[in-house]
Design a protein around this motif. Structure first.
Motif, PDB file in Angstrom:
ATOM      1  N   SER A  63       0.802  -1.226   0.000  1.00 15.68           N
ATOM      2  CA  SER A  63       0.000   0.000   0.000  1.00 15.68           C
ATOM      3  C   SER A  63       0.834   1.275   0.000  1.00 15.68           C
ATOM      4  O   SER A  63       0.350   2.324  -0.392  1.00 15.68           O
ATOM      5  CB  SER A  63      -0.941   0.023   1.196  1.00 15.68           C
ATOM      6  OG  SER A  63      -0.201   0.077   2.409  1.00 15.68           O
ATOM      7  N   LYS A 194      -6.268   3.934   0.698  1.00 12.61           N
ATOM      8  CA  LYS A 194      -7.172   3.015   0.000  1.00 12.61           C
ATOM      9  C   LYS A 194      -6.561   1.619  -0.088  1.00 12.61           C
ATOM     10  O   LYS A 194      -7.230   0.608   0.191  1.00 12.61           O
ATOM     11  CB  LYS A 194      -7.465   3.541  -1.403  1.00 12.61           C
ATOM     12  CG  LYS A 194      -8.311   2.604  -2.259  1.00 12.61           C
ATOM     13  CD  LYS A 194      -8.495   3.144  -3.653  1.00 12.61           C
ATOM     14  CE  LYS A 194      -9.290   2.181  -4.520  1.00 12.61           C
ATOM     15  NZ  LYS A 194      -8.556   0.893  -4.741  1.00 12.61           N
ATOM     16  N   ARG A 197      -6.538  -0.708   3.026  1.00 17.93           N
ATOM     17  CA  ARG A 197      -7.724  -1.534   3.280  1.00 17.93           C
ATOM     18  C   ARG A 197      -7.663  -2.866   2.534  1.00 17.93           C
ATOM     19  O   ARG A 197      -8.422  -3.784   2.836  1.00 17.93           O
ATOM     20  CB  ARG A 197      -8.982  -0.761   2.886  1.00 17.93           C
ATOM     21  CG  ARG A 197      -9.229   0.484   3.736  1.00 17.93           C
ATOM     22  CD  ARG A 197     -10.604   1.063   3.491  1.00 17.93           C
ATOM     23  NE  ARG A 197     -10.707   1.724   2.208  1.00 17.93           N
ATOM     24  CZ  ARG A 197     -10.432   3.007   1.992  1.00 17.93           C
ATOM     25  NH1 ARG A 197     -10.009   3.774   2.994  1.00 17.93           N
ATOM     26  NH2 ARG A 197     -10.563   3.544   0.791  1.00 17.93           N
ATOM     27  N   GLU A 198      -6.732  -2.952   1.573  1.00 26.49           N
ATOM     28  CA  GLU A 198      -6.565  -4.187   0.808  1.00 26.49           C
ATOM     29  C   GLU A 198      -5.373  -5.011   1.294  1.00 26.49           C
ATOM     30  O   GLU A 198      -5.086  -6.074   0.732  1.00 26.49           O
ATOM     31  CB  GLU A 198      -6.358  -3.836  -0.673  1.00 26.49           C
ATOM     32  CG  GLU A 198      -7.473  -2.986  -1.270  1.00 26.49           C
ATOM     33  CD  GLU A 198      -7.088  -2.405  -2.631  1.00 26.49           C
ATOM     34  OE1 GLU A 198      -5.983  -2.738  -3.120  1.00 26.49           O
ATOM     35  OE2 GLU A 198      -7.881  -1.622  -3.188  1.00 26.49           O
TER      36      GLU A 198
END
Length: 227
Positions: A63, A194, A197-198
């Motif tokens: 990320s 963003k 969150r993955e």
């Protein structure tokens, strides 16, 4: 032109650009790796004592989400406590963490491999991640955290004024959350928040055998400023 080729080569030599080896970016899947490093910020007067300041930075490989905190000590107890702070901030831990050859992580290298600090090994075993050490003189191996440190120095620390160490860390935490992790990253093309969150980070134990950091000392002067 009917002159010799060697004359042309000699004339153009000072103007030639040296070829650089192409940089191959090593991307890791979600949750796999974080990179950790320190940076020295300089020496400033705190409570009447000139004190060195260091910023601890952890970056998640997938990320590019950043955690950063400024401290006055770099001993292994502080080093491990900062890992806990980062795990809390990210909401979990990666499978492995890549370190440079800082003494809080790597004690020695030999033909048989790397000898990690026993406190780090105990900590990694407790929280369930694998420590890894990058090869000496291979700064590109931990390029994600190196670039994050440069980004923090240029975009956050430069020219700011702080009341004390606590104020610095308050401003830093807010900036990391609202700016650094919300920008569109140049490599991924997405916001770190963003992609965080993955990440699918692993949960970590709530047990904390390492003492948390104590309160920051009160300043002897009302303000200090980074150049």
């Amino acid at each position: 032109y009917d002159g010799g080729v060697s004359i042309v080569k000699d004339f153009t030599y000072p103007y030639r650009r040296k070829r650089r080896e192409p940089v191959v970016r090593f991307e890791t899947p979600p949750g796999r790796q974080a990179q950790v490093d320190w940076a020295h910020l300089g020496r400033y007067e705190l409570s009447g004592v000139v004190t060195p300041l260091y910023v601890f930075v952890m970056v998640l490989g997938y990320s590019r989400a950043i955690y950063a905190e400024v401290v006055t000590r770099t001993d292994v107890e502080v080093f491990l406590a900062l890992h806990v702070h980062a795990f809390r901030f990210f909401g979990g831990k990666p499978e492995e963490i890549l370190y440079d050859n800082q003494k809080q992580a790597v004690l020695a290298r030999s033909a048989d491999g790397v000898r990690f600090h026993p406190a780090l090994l105990a900590f990694a075993g407790h929280y369930g991640f694998k420590p890894r050490a990058c090869r000496p003189y291979r700064a590109k191996t931990k390029g994600k955290v190196e670039r994050a440190i440069g980004y923090l120095k240029d975009r956050f620390f430069c020219g700011r004024t702080f009341q004390d160490l606590a104020d610095m860390n308050t401003q830093l935490a807010l900036w990391v959350e609202e700016v650094a992790n919300e920008r569109v990253h140049a490599t991924t093309g997405e916001k770190p928040a963003k992609r965080l969150r993955e990440e699918r980070l692993l949960p970590f134990s709530v047990a904390q055998p390492w003492q948390p950091l104590g309160p920051a000392p009160a300043p002897s002067r009302p303000l200090f400023r980074f150049a």
